[in-house]
Each structure stands twice: as C-alpha cells, then as structure tokens.
Design an enzyme around this catalytic site. Structure first.
Site, short mmCIF file in Angstrom:
data_model
loop_
_atom_site.label_atom_id
_atom_site.label_comp_id
_atom_site.label_asym_id
_atom_site.label_seq_id
_atom_site.Cartn_x
_atom_site.Cartn_y
_atom_site.Cartn_z
N HIS A 162 36.04 -51.03 -44.79
CA HIS A 162 34.43 -51.70 -44.92
C HIS A 162 34.64 -50.64 -45.83
O HIS A 162 32.90 -49.95 -46.86
CB HIS A 162 33.85 -51.30 -43.92
N ASP A 370 30.45 -44.19 -51.93
CA ASP A 370 30.29 -45.46 -50.48
C ASP A 370 30.54 -46.70 -50.72
O ASP A 370 31.31 -47.21 -51.73
CB ASP A 370 28.60 -45.72 -50.98
C1 G6P Z 1 29.66 -47.60 -41.90
C2 G6P Z 1 31.09 -47.94 -41.40
C3 G6P Z 1 30.62 -48.77 -40.17
C4 G6P Z 1 30.19 -48.30 -39.03
C5 G6P Z 1 28.54 -47.96 -39.94
C6 G6P Z 1 27.55 -47.21 -38.84
O1 G6P Z 1 29.13 -48.72 -42.47
O2 G6P Z 1 31.58 -48.77 -42.56
O3 G6P Z 1 32.18 -49.58 -39.50
O4 G6P Z 1 29.81 -49.16 -37.93
O5 G6P Z 1 28.76 -47.31 -40.53
O6 G6P Z 1 28.11 -46.11 -38.73
P1 G6P Z 1 28.35 -46.05 -36.75
O7 G6P Z 1 28.62 -44.62 -35.99
O8 G6P Z 1 26.82 -46.09 -35.78
O9 G6P Z 1 29.55 -47.91 -36.36
#
Ligand code: G6P
Length: 471
Positions: A162, A370
């Site tokens: 992602h 991003d």
């Molecule tokens: C990004 C990553 C996701 C992640 C999100 C939130 O978008 O690609 O995999 O879940 O950030 O971050 P966190 O550390 O809270 O999962």
C-alpha cells in the site's frame, strides 16, 4: 478450525475497539476499506481475515465482519516494540517514503520482524483450504508470501504493497534487502500502487538477486512472479451516502456557522505523520497570512490530525513541532474568538469527517510522499454537488489519477502559496468541471473495482473467478 477459500492477511484486523455508552468495550468494523469491498464481490465465498487487533493482551475472539471471519494474531509488548514500532515503522516506513526521516536499523528489530511474519504465515497456512487464495497486505508482512509458499505450495498467493516502493539508491541501504525481496517473490502476483514502484522492484530484483526481471514479470527458480500497478481506492458509495445524510448536511452547515461564516474554509486531514507535509503547509499558510493574501476573518483553516504511532520517537518529535508552529501562527495572526488555524488532534468519527468534507470549499492534501492518500479520494466522494477545490501533492499516488486536482510540489513554498490562492480564487465553473471529472473517475475506480481487478489478475487460473460476482 474451518478453512476458507480466501484468506486476507494484514497487520491490522478491520475492526476498532470502541467504548459503548454503558462503558463496555465494543468491536466495530473499521469504516470503508477492503473488508467492505470483499463483501459484494465474494458473494458466497467464505473468507477469513488474519490480523492483529491492536494491544498486547490475549487475542480476543471477534464476531464476523460483513460475513468475513476474523482470526486474531496476538502480539506481545516486545513484538509491538520491535516489529510494529521498530522494523515496520522506524525502518521500512521512513525508507519507503524517500527517507524524509532517517531510517533506523537494529538487528533485534529484524529478528522480531521475521518471527512475527512467520506467525502470520502459519496462521494463514492453517486456515486456507487446499488451493485457496491468500492475499497478503503491506510492508509489515513482506516475508509472509515466501514463508507461506514454503508451508503451503498449493496456495495462490498475492501480495499488495500500500505504500511506495523506493528506488534502488534508497532500498540498497537496507541491511537485509535480499531476504525482503525474496519474501515478496513468494507471491504469484506482487501489486503496487504505481507503475514506478513495480519498475523499482524489478530493477532491484535484477540487481540484488541477479534474476531476469521486467516491469511485468520476474523469473525465480522454476516460477514466474507477475508484478503490476493496481491503485487502491475508497468505498465511493459509502462516502457519498454518508455525505448526503440529512444530519451530516446539517452538521456541515453548523460547522460553517461555528467557524464564523467565513468566505472560505480550508481543510486538511492527516494522520500525524512526517510524510504528510503538515509543516510545509503550515509554513505556506503562515506566509499567506503575513503577506496579507489571506485574512483571518474571511478564510479559516481547519487542520485535523489523527494521532498515530504515538510511541515512536519521530512521531513524538513531529507532534511537538507541529503544535509549536500552530501556537505561533495563532499567537501572531489570531484574535480573541478567531484563531487563524483550528487545530484538532483527536480520532474522528466518520460522520463528523464527512461533515467537514462537505463544509470545506478547499481541501489541501500535500504529502511529501504517499502511496495513495485516500483522504483526497474521500473528499472528492463527499462533494456530491461537484463543488470544492482539491489541492493535491504531486507526490501522492492519488495524483496519477486525480489529474484535475490543483496539483502542487509541496517543497516549493512559493508554488504552494500560489496554488492555494489559485484554488481559493478559482471560478466556480472551473472548480465544478474539475470536481465532476474526478468524481466520474472514482465512480469507475472504487475499492470494489480495485479488489476485483487485483483478484482477477491473481487468479489467472480461474479457480476463484467462478465465485466472484461481476455485478
Ligand atoms: C498506512 C499503511 C497501513 C496502516 C495505516 C495506519 O496507510 O499503509 O497499512 O494500517 O497507515 O497506520 P497504523 O500504524 O495505525 O496501522
């Protein structure tokens, strides 16, 4: 344990623990996202999601979410520190985002990353029925495809990243670079947000592993791994429906009243992350105030920052810097009852977010790097009457699709100031034409379309296709 023909493996389960009015802990489906996309396309195919529920306690047992079973992987406090906060978010995250913060390398973190990836792979191996499709998500789990292939060579394995995948000059810093590439190559199809990322990956595989690689295919031993770009999206219908709800429309009107009925409302919504360009944006805004191009009474800025990864040092430092700057700007340009920037650092409810999107005539999304940026897409989805100007960084994956946004290089402060003024002063006809075109694009490229296109490409043998609905 019942096995299923589709298994999604992601660091997080698509649930949030919330506190009910009576004080009890409740698990709710996280809004939007992949789980809601799977429901309509999988129809009668049973699916399981393997992931972490957050926290360090015993694995809670969770109810199904939209017909998808939840399988929890428990992480200990050491796992969270070394795997999640360490290798995933202090090594890979900064490295993959242009090293805008210095990546930190610790051997202990790498060992934890391996152990946790092995645990996720074992969980998926146990749950997947013979010949099942397993779809592994994101940078926390890059070793899972390889580990899973060792355990279960019968599976069809997908991997989707992602976040951006960096160019060779950056990735080559990583002490365990070969292992990470080999881990991803355990998949049958490796998906990225942008074609450039697939290109970087192919170049690295050729250089580090010395295997034949093009931007579409990589040969590893006796297998061919396919690679490609599949830009992720949002649940357009869900956001449109939310933004059209009478209570949300009323709330949006009230927000404008609460803000003092300004001529313009500028909104930014970010996770508190150094990749999001929050400081660059604040600097540009403060210069516009100082130059007199923006007057506090006519224009208000609302900056929502959702707390994130709060135990990681770089995130704590960033929060301090952002809050100091917001304080400085308000101190210098605000008046009693009229701050220059309305700053909110708290988790946000979906309906309140939709109301903010509806209230704001200018949305500013200026990350330094991003993978995609779904906030930009959500804003477009919420603008059901085609109004609203989106100022968008060229360095967000979304810029490749939302080409009618007011695109900007966030490092170029003068360019950013000019683009903000351009968006603020644009003729309604121009704003509507741009928004209309972006909305049309998202209608055809929503999250359902994304999941369907990835799974169809993965399943070139057709084993899952019969069970995917096409409507
Ligand atoms: C990004 C990553 C996701 C992640 C999100 C939130 O978008 O690609 O995999 O879940 O950030 O971050 P966190 O550390 O809270 O999962």
């Amino acid at each position: 344990m019942r096995q299923t023909s589709l298994v999604v493996v992601a660091n997080r389960l698509p649930v949030d623990d919330t506190v009910a009015p009576d004080g009890a802990c409740e698990w709710r489906r996280s809004p939007g996202g992949l789980v809601s996309a799977l429901h309509p396309i999988l129809h009668h195919t049973p699916a399981t999601w393997v992931g972490w529920a957050g926290g360090t306690g015993a694995a809670p047992s969770l109810p199904d979410v939209d017909g998808v079973r939840m399988h929890t992987v428990a992480l200990s406090a050491d796992d969270v520190r070394d795997h999640y906060e360490g290798f995933a978010n202090a090594t890979l995250w900064p490295l993959y985002h242009d090293a805008v913060e210095q990546p930190v390398y610790h051997r202990r973190w790498w060992e934890s990353y391996q152990r946790v990836n092995q645990r996720f792979a074992e969980a998926a191996a146990e749950i997947a029925e013979p010949g099942a499709v397993v779809w592994v998500q994101d940078y926390h789990l890059q070793l899972v495809p390889g580990m899973l292939r060792e355990l279960r060579p019968d599976l069809l394995i997908g991997f989707f990243l992602h976040v951006p995948f960096p160019p060779p000059e950056l990735f080559m810093q990583l002490p365990r670079r070969a292992e990470l590439l080999l881990g991803m190559l355990g998949a049958d199809l490796v998906g990225f947000q942008r074609a450039q990322a697939a290109h970087n990956f192919a170049q690295l595989c050729a250089k580090v592993l010395n295997v034949p690689a093009t931007d579409r295919r990589i040969a590893v031993e006796d297998r061919v791994v396919r690679i490609g770009a599949f830009p992720v999206s949002i649940d357009m219908a869900e956001m449109e429906q939310l933004a059209g709800r009478p209570d949300v429309v009323a709330r949006a009107k009230q927000l404008r009243v609460d803000l003092g009925e300004p001529q313009h409302m500028i909104l930014s919504v970010d996770r508190m992350d150094y990749t999001k360009g929050i400081e660059h944006r604040l600097k540009a805004y403060s210069e516009l105030l100082a130059d007199g191009h923006v007057k506090v009474r006519d224009t208000v800025m609302v900056q929502v920052v959702v707390p994130s990864r709060e135990r990681v040092e770089q995130y704590q430092v960033l929060r301090d810097r952002v809050e100091r700057e917001v304080g400085r700007i308000n101190g210098e340009f605000g008046r009693v009852g009229e701050p220059a920037i309305h700053y909110l650092n708290q988790p946000f409810d979906r309906a309140e977010l939709a109301a903010l999107y509806r209230a704001a005539d200018i949305m500013v999304v200026t990350p330094l790097r991003d993978g995609m940026n779904l906030v930009a897409k959500e804003y477009v989805a919420a603008r059901v009457d085609n109004s609203g100007a989106l100022v968008l960084s060229e360095f967000a994956g979304a810029a490749a699709e939302l080409t009618q946004a007011y695109l900007v290089n966030p490092h170029d402060l003068d360019g950013l100031k000019l683009t903000l003024m351009h968006a603020k002063e644009a003729a309604p006809g121009d704003v509507n034409a741009r928004m209309g075109a972006m909305r049309e694009h998202l209608r055809d490229h929503d999250i359902q379309a994304w999941a369907r296109s990835y799974l169809t490409a993965l399943d070139h043998t057709g084993s899952l296709a019969a069970r995917l609905t096409t409507d």
